[in-house]
Design an enzyme around this catalytic site. Structure first.
Site, PDB file in Angstrom:
ATOM      1  CG  HIS A 144       4.551  -0.387  17.681  1.00 10.07           C
ATOM      2  ND1 HIS A 144       5.350  -1.495  17.695  1.00 10.07           N
ATOM      3  CD2 HIS A 144       5.360   0.661  17.365  1.00 10.07           C
ATOM      4  CE1 HIS A 144       6.594  -1.147  17.399  1.00 10.07           C
ATOM      5  NE2 HIS A 144       6.619   0.165  17.203  1.00 10.07           N
TER       6      HIS A 144
ATOM      7  CD  GLU B 231       0.839  -4.422  17.087  1.00 11.15           C
ATOM      8  OE1 GLU B 231       1.509  -5.316  16.562  1.00 11.15           O
ATOM      9  OE2 GLU B 231       1.122  -3.202  16.961  1.00 11.15           O
TER      10      GLU B 231
ATOM     11  CB  CYS C 119       7.572  -5.200  17.671  1.00 15.02           C
ATOM     12  SG  CYS C 119       6.845  -4.195  18.988  1.00 15.02           S
TER      13      CYS C 119
END
Length: 159
Positions: A87, A89, A115
């Site tokens: 992801h 991040e 998430c």
């Protein structure tokens, strides 16, 4: 121009708008076939790292080999471990670590609410606040954010 005030309605973008715009720009590098996400880690008004979602270095991109999650009909917000990509991040945190940049006390701007996996990583990384523009359906993420005391803000992107 020096002396020009930050704006919310037409002139120079304020810091939140500026950094979120960079997160959206980073998301344009994503090769995910389901959702393009970008992230920017900022500390003391300076960009430390950026990230976007995609597979690990050396692997074919999702837009080239297809999406495992689509193939398995996995709904958004569930079974994050069944994805070949990292992801945005995660990639931003990894980039900062590889470059030896301390992100403790930083703010991360993300195009989507993190998430649950990313919420855990963000909380343990020392990042103090998450600013995001779009929601993401993950009830466990909401719980983790509440329990860890991670500050979050939704940035309304008008215009």
């Amino acid at each position: 121009m020096d002396g020009e005030s930050d704006r919310k309605d037409g002139g120079r973008p304020d810091r939140d708008e500026y950094f979120m715009s960079l997160a959206f720009l980073a998301s344009e590098r994503s090769t995910c076939t389901r959702r393009a996400v970008g992230a920017v880690i900022v500390k003391d008004g300076h960009v430390l790292a950026t990230g976007y979602n995609g597979p690990p270095s050396g692997m074919k991109h999702c837009d080239q080999m297809g999406c495992l999650r689509e193939d398995l009909s996995i709904p958004s917000g569930e079974r994050h471990e069944l994805c070949l990509g990292l992801h945005a991040e995660q990639n931003a945190i990894i980039q900062a670590a590889r470059e030896g940049k301390c992100i403790e006390g930083a703010v991360i701007y993300v195009t989507n609410r993190p998430c649950s996996v990313c919420a855990k990583m963000i909380a343990n990384s020392g990042i103090r606040e998450v600013v995001f523009a779009n929601d993401y359906p993950d009830m466990l993420s909401d719980f983790i954010i509440r329990e860890t005391g991670l500050r979050t803000r939704i940035l309304d992107r008008k215009g």
